[in-house]
Design a protein around this motif. Sequence first.
Motif, PDB file in Angstrom:
ATOM      1  N   GLY A 410      22.226 100.926 -31.232  1.00 55.71           N
ATOM      2  CA  GLY A 410      22.004 101.833 -32.340  1.00 55.71           C
ATOM      3  C   GLY A 410      20.537 101.805 -32.734  1.00 55.71           C
ATOM      4  N   ILE A 411      20.107 102.808 -33.489  1.00 52.75           N
ATOM      5  CA  ILE A 411      18.718 102.839 -33.933  1.00 52.75           C
ATOM      6  C   ILE A 411      18.587 102.144 -35.285  1.00 52.75           C
ATOM      7  N   THR A 412      17.460 101.541 -35.493  1.00 50.24           N
ATOM      8  CA  THR A 412      17.134 100.889 -36.756  1.00 50.24           C
ATOM      9  C   THR A 412      15.768 101.398 -37.204  1.00 50.24           C
ATOM     10  N   LEU A 413      15.369 101.003 -38.382  1.00 51.00           N
ATOM     11  CA  LEU A 413      14.034 101.392 -38.853  1.00 51.00           C
ATOM     12  C   LEU A 413      12.972 100.859 -37.903  1.00 51.00           C
ATOM     13  N   LEU A 437       9.056 108.077 -43.898  1.00 55.71           N
ATOM     14  CA  LEU A 437      10.291 107.415 -43.466  1.00 55.71           C
ATOM     15  C   LEU A 437      10.886 106.498 -44.532  1.00 55.71           C
ATOM     16  N   GLU A 438      10.238 106.392 -45.677  1.00 55.27           N
ATOM     17  CA  GLU A 438      10.680 105.437 -46.705  1.00 55.27           C
ATOM     18  C   GLU A 438      12.166 105.572 -47.060  1.00 55.27           C
ATOM     19  N   PRO A 439      12.730 106.803 -47.155  1.00 53.59           N
ATOM     20  CA  PRO A 439      14.164 106.907 -47.461  1.00 53.59           C
ATOM     21  C   PRO A 439      15.073 106.306 -46.389  1.00 53.59           C
ATOM     22  N   LEU A 440      14.521 105.992 -45.217  1.00 53.49           N
ATOM     23  CA  LEU A 440      15.331 105.397 -44.144  1.00 53.49           C
ATOM     24  C   LEU A 440      15.313 103.875 -44.192  1.00 53.49           C
ATOM     25  N   ASN A 441      14.798 103.303 -45.263  1.00 49.57           N
ATOM     26  CA  ASN A 441      14.664 101.846 -45.340  1.00 49.57           C
ATOM     27  C   ASN A 441      15.976 101.110 -45.184  1.00 49.57           C
ATOM     28  N   ALA A 442      17.102 101.762 -45.530  1.00 53.27           N
ATOM     29  CA  ALA A 442      18.405 101.101 -45.368  1.00 53.27           C
ATOM     30  C   ALA A 442      18.680 100.752 -43.916  1.00 53.27           C
ATOM     31  N   LEU A 443      18.012 101.490 -42.979  1.00 54.52           N
ATOM     32  CA  LEU A 443      18.198 101.181 -41.560  1.00 54.52           C
ATOM     33  C   LEU A 443      17.443  99.920 -41.165  1.00 54.52           C
ATOM     34  N   GLY A 444      16.778  99.293 -42.135  1.00 52.50           N
ATOM     35  CA  GLY A 444      16.200  97.979 -41.886  1.00 52.50           C
ATOM     36  C   GLY A 444      17.255  96.890 -41.894  1.00 52.50           C
ATOM     37  N   TYR A 445      18.458  97.234 -42.368  1.00 51.72           N
ATOM     38  CA  TYR A 445      19.522  96.234 -42.505  1.00 51.72           C
ATOM     39  C   TYR A 445      20.776  96.580 -41.713  1.00 51.72           C
ATOM     40  N   ARG A 446      20.814  97.766 -41.125  1.00 56.33           N
ATOM     41  CA  ARG A 446      21.976  98.151 -40.317  1.00 56.33           C
ATOM     42  C   ARG A 446      21.547  99.094 -39.209  1.00 56.33           C
TER      43      ARG A 446
END
Length: 541
Positions: A410-413, A437-446
């Motif tokens: 899967g892709i992450t930040l 890309l700041e709103p995609l910060n949740a992809l730093g954890y999943r």
Amino acid sequence: MGIFTSKPLPKPKPNPYARREPPESMTPVETPRRKPNPPPSPAKHLMAALLRRHASVKPNAAEIPEGEEEAGLNKSFGLSKKFTSKFEIGEVVGRGHFGYTCSAIAKKGDLKAHKLAVKIIPKSKMTTAVAIEDVRREVKILRALACHPNLARFHDAFEDSDNVYIVMELCEGGELLDKILERGGKFTEDHARTIIVQILNVVAFCHLQGVIHRDIKPENFLFSTKDEDSPVKAIDFGLSDIIRPDQKLNEIVGSAYYVAPEVLRRSYGTEADIWSIGVIAYILLCGSRPFWARTESGIFRSVLKASPRFDDDPWPSSSSESKDFVRCLLCKDPGRRISAAQALCHPWLRDHEKVKLQLDVHVFRPMRAYMRSSPLRRAALRALSKVLKADELYYLEKQFGLLNPDANGGITLETIKMALMRSATDAMKESQILDFLEPLNALGYRKMHRDEFCAAALRVHQMEIVDGWEERARSAYAIFEKDGNRAILIQDLASELGLSPTVPIHAVLQEHIRHSDGKLTLQGFLRLLHTLHPCSPAKTP
């Protein structure tokens, strides 16, 4: 160069662009030139903005008197002063409104004995701060983008007290415009496809970096050599700019026949370049201009109001894929127009050997909205993603692969940032895409896997204009009913839609919620989808 600065086409050549009208109504083919006294027109204020840009034509003589310039201009660019010791100037090979291009020979260094092109811009022509900034920005952009194979290679820039010198690769195959004239305007689909693929390759790369060209036209694409299979090279970034992904520009620049409608409305982004490519594609495929008139104001009215025609020869015998491709580029709504990266995935082009797929910044716009959405909105998008057509899935899957080389992961930040950095230039840093890309910060954890990415990155507004949208929407709603629909209060729906929870709003939303179980109706489902990817508000510098 502005709308009135393109050079005229050679008069002895046939007229490939003209509308198919009786001979007596045909006029010589010329890209409009600057005129001292442009005719009155609804677009007069737009023209005046262009004319003032370099003060070369004075719509108001009191603003910049003849022979004078803005006071206090700094014409020092901080460039090397060693041009004459390194290069020997040859013959003039091209002229523009604000400068000219010569051939040159390198006298020493790594390029010794190589034949090159030198764009010479006299400082005497730089009579406004805007003109000086245009030159600074052109050098900066060329330096940043020098690595792309479909861009005339930038070598270095110099200056002296009189001129700025931009040393470039010498392309000896002539302009695309000359090829159009030689062939009477009509190219085979295969030849047109080969040219358009290369134009899109370089434009997709520019847009990824945050660079908008703003003067896409046949004169600004050269063939590297005279060989039949010569590569196509983009030139002239004199009107280019670096733009943030969420930014809109408002300067009226470009060339009349190729200018996008949103440019005339003074709120545009990189989508304007795609419109211009659509005009070129139309010309290559049929030999006529899609938008034509005898005056500049007439051209503008045609661009804003008219639709390109596909019923005259040779369109009836052209492939359905080529016609659909041109329509996708010449969509008047920039929010629904396909991007350069999407265009390279279109069925008419995607199997061409020269296609170089690029990461598309446009996928991050709907992803940002998705990451900010409620579970109900995400469920609606997931349902819609299950009715995507094969062509739509092809583009999204290619983008997913570019963001995540590990097809099973899967892709992450982090993988997104790594994918961007693989193609990053100094221009990308200035366009501030990482901040976007700041709103995609949740992809730093999943992780976001393929199916979720296809839901997050799809552009609902584009799907709504495709034939069969109503049927697909009903199919998506059936999936949503089964997997995602749930009871919702009117005030919660108003909040979902970004509406104020007032009594009149509640009355409007009554039809969006079923009285029997409090779940979304089909109308409510569609309204929810429609708010997922609204056209971005104009943001100017």
